[in-house]
Write a protein that holds these residues in place. Structure first.
Motif, mmCIF file in Angstrom:
data_model
loop_
_atom_site.group_PDB
_atom_site.id
_atom_site.type_symbol
_atom_site.label_atom_id
_atom_site.label_comp_id
_atom_site.label_asym_id
_atom_site.label_seq_id
_atom_site.Cartn_x
_atom_site.Cartn_y
_atom_site.Cartn_z
ATOM 1 N N MET A 283 -43.372 -5.661 70.120
ATOM 2 C CA MET A 283 -44.191 -7.029 69.905
ATOM 3 C C MET A 283 -45.674 -6.836 70.183
ATOM 4 O O MET A 283 -46.600 -6.962 69.417
ATOM 5 N N ILE A 284 -45.953 -6.010 71.212
ATOM 6 C CA ILE A 284 -47.609 -5.488 71.433
ATOM 7 C C ILE A 284 -48.214 -4.641 70.244
ATOM 8 O O ILE A 284 -49.136 -4.832 69.807
ATOM 9 N N THR A 285 -46.965 -3.758 69.673
ATOM 10 C CA THR A 285 -47.430 -2.954 68.476
ATOM 11 C C THR A 285 -47.983 -4.003 67.394
ATOM 12 O O THR A 285 -48.839 -3.629 66.639
ATOM 13 N N ILE A 286 -46.827 -4.828 67.264
ATOM 14 C CA ILE A 286 -47.356 -5.842 65.986
ATOM 15 C C ILE A 286 -48.579 -6.511 66.113
ATOM 16 O O ILE A 286 -49.272 -6.530 65.264
ATOM 17 N N GLN A 287 -48.602 -6.751 67.261
ATOM 18 C CA GLN A 287 -49.934 -7.558 67.737
ATOM 19 C C GLN A 287 -51.166 -6.732 67.410
ATOM 20 O O GLN A 287 -52.177 -7.425 67.063
ATOM 21 N N MET A 288 -51.237 -5.480 67.858
ATOM 22 C CA MET A 288 -52.443 -4.689 67.673
ATOM 23 C C MET A 288 -52.337 -4.256 66.152
ATOM 24 O O MET A 288 -53.773 -4.458 65.741
ATOM 25 N N LEU A 289 -51.423 -4.334 65.292
ATOM 26 C CA LEU A 289 -51.627 -4.166 63.753
ATOM 27 C C LEU A 289 -52.254 -5.328 63.223
ATOM 28 O O LEU A 289 -52.926 -5.382 62.320
ATOM 29 N N LEU A 290 -51.532 -6.457 63.837
ATOM 30 C CA LEU A 290 -52.160 -7.543 63.214
ATOM 31 C C LEU A 290 -53.703 -7.997 63.593
ATOM 32 O O LEU A 290 -54.271 -8.555 62.807
ATOM 33 N N LEU A 291 -53.918 -7.376 64.864
ATOM 34 C CA LEU A 291 -55.549 -7.807 65.102
ATOM 35 C C LEU A 291 -56.289 -6.790 64.582
ATOM 36 O O LEU A 291 -57.251 -7.162 64.116
ATOM 37 N N MET A 292 -55.632 -5.392 63.986
ATOM 38 C CA MET A 292 -56.666 -4.637 63.266
ATOM 39 C C MET A 292 -56.788 -5.274 61.529
ATOM 40 O O MET A 292 -57.675 -5.226 61.049
ATOM 41 N N LEU A 293 -55.697 -6.223 61.258
ATOM 42 C CA LEU A 293 -55.659 -6.686 59.817
ATOM 43 C C LEU A 293 -56.664 -7.948 59.851
ATOM 44 O O LEU A 293 -57.406 -8.003 58.889
ATOM 45 N N GLU A 294 -56.524 -8.672 61.097
ATOM 46 C CA GLU A 294 -57.546 -9.676 61.108
ATOM 47 C C GLU A 294 -58.961 -9.476 61.200
ATOM 48 O O GLU A 294 -59.713 -9.856 60.428
ATOM 49 N N THR A 295 -59.178 -8.101 61.659
ATOM 50 C CA THR A 295 -60.579 -7.667 61.690
ATOM 51 C C THR A 295 -61.049 -7.299 60.336
ATOM 52 O O THR A 295 -62.088 -7.425 59.884
ATOM 53 N N ALA A 296 -60.207 -6.631 59.553
ATOM 54 C CA ALA A 296 -60.685 -6.250 58.162
ATOM 55 C C ALA A 296 -60.467 -7.792 57.312
ATOM 56 O O ALA A 296 -61.494 -7.759 56.491
ATOM 57 N N VAL A 297 -59.703 -8.701 57.554
ATOM 58 C CA VAL A 297 -59.948 -9.850 56.771
ATOM 59 C C VAL A 297 -61.132 -10.657 57.069
ATOM 60 O O VAL A 297 -61.839 -11.135 56.253
ATOM 61 N N ALA A 298 -61.718 -10.492 58.420
ATOM 62 C CA ALA A 298 -62.825 -11.475 58.727
ATOM 63 C C ALA A 298 -64.039 -10.662 57.939
ATOM 64 O O ALA A 298 -64.790 -11.297 57.367
ATOM 65 N N ILE A 299 -64.148 -9.240 57.711
ATOM 66 C CA ILE A 299 -65.064 -8.559 57.191
ATOM 67 C C ILE A 299 -65.099 -8.885 55.537
ATOM 68 O O ILE A 299 -66.103 -9.094 54.973
#
Length: 225
Positions: free
Chosen positions: A191-207
């Motif tokens: 679950m922590i790994t999935i959250q970290m991947l989603l946070l990276m995805l959200e950072t890319a989406v924000a840009i």
């Protein structure tokens, strides 16, 4: 103090006994000015390099030969949206770009200014845009209606796209965060790994969302120029 992560979508919540939520959209801008730096440093280069790249790209989209600061408006728009999107990824920070009042206030004045300039200065070209080349005579009235509707809904699509992407990403991260508190220790690393991947995805989406908003605004401006 905010009670839960969903409070970042509520502009009426208060922090430190004062409503400063909307102030978060300009707090990051206080550290951006680099006028007082006498020599180039890493901080200044970090902002100047992407601005030069965006300037060259927007000049091509606008078909401007002698650039005299025309692209500065779109570069500033990209920077403002990107900074607000990235700030919204921090816990308990108000996400201003997730509200239509913020996104629509950026898209509607731009679209209205482009339409007024196009219809007042280039009326003939604006009429030709309503009928694409090669359209049969039978379909011309329908194409005029379709193109008119597509032009009218442009500010709505710009604002809703940005707000919806910000809300969707925050909700997914919040739901996974609440679920992580009740899972077993065997599933917790996954679950922590999935959250970290989603946070990276959200950072890319924000840009990317800031880039898409600025590029689409530039394309709308090039149509009326």
């Amino acid at each position: 103090m905010m009670t839960n992560l969903f409070s970042i979508f509520d502009p009426t919540t208060s922090m430190m006994n004062s409503s400063l939520n909307w102030m978060s959209s300009i707090m990051a801008l206080m550290i951006l000015p680099n006028t007082y730096w006498m020599l180039n440093n890493r901080y200044k280069m970090m902002w100047s390099m992407p601005m030069k790249m965006m300037n060259n790209e927007f000049k091509i989209l606008l078909s401007i030969k002698n650039n005299k600061g025309t692209t500065l408006m779109f570069i500033s728009l990209f920077m403002l949206i990107m900074i607000n999107n990235l700030m919204g990824l921090f816990p308990y920070v108000f996400t201003s770009t997730s509200h239509l009042i913020m996104t629509l206030s950026m898209a509607l004045p731009l679209w209205l200014a482009f339409m007024l300039f196009g219809w007042l200065k280039n009326s003939e070209k604006m009429f030709t845009h309503l009928v694409p080349m090669g359209t049969p005579n039978v379909l011309m009235p329908f194409m005029v209606c379709i193109e008119t509707i597509s032009n009218i809904i442009r500010p709505g699509t710009l604002s809703v796209r940005l707000a919806a992407n910000m809300i969707a990403g925050h909700l997914i991260l919040t739901l996974l965060g609440n679920t992580t508190m009740s899972v077993s220790m065997n599933i917790l690393p996954m679950m922590i790994t999935i959250q970290m991947l989603l946070l990276m995805l959200e950072t890319a989406v924000a840009i990317i969302q800031g880039y898409v908003f600025a590029v689409l605004s530039t394309l709308y401006a090039s149509e009326v120029n």
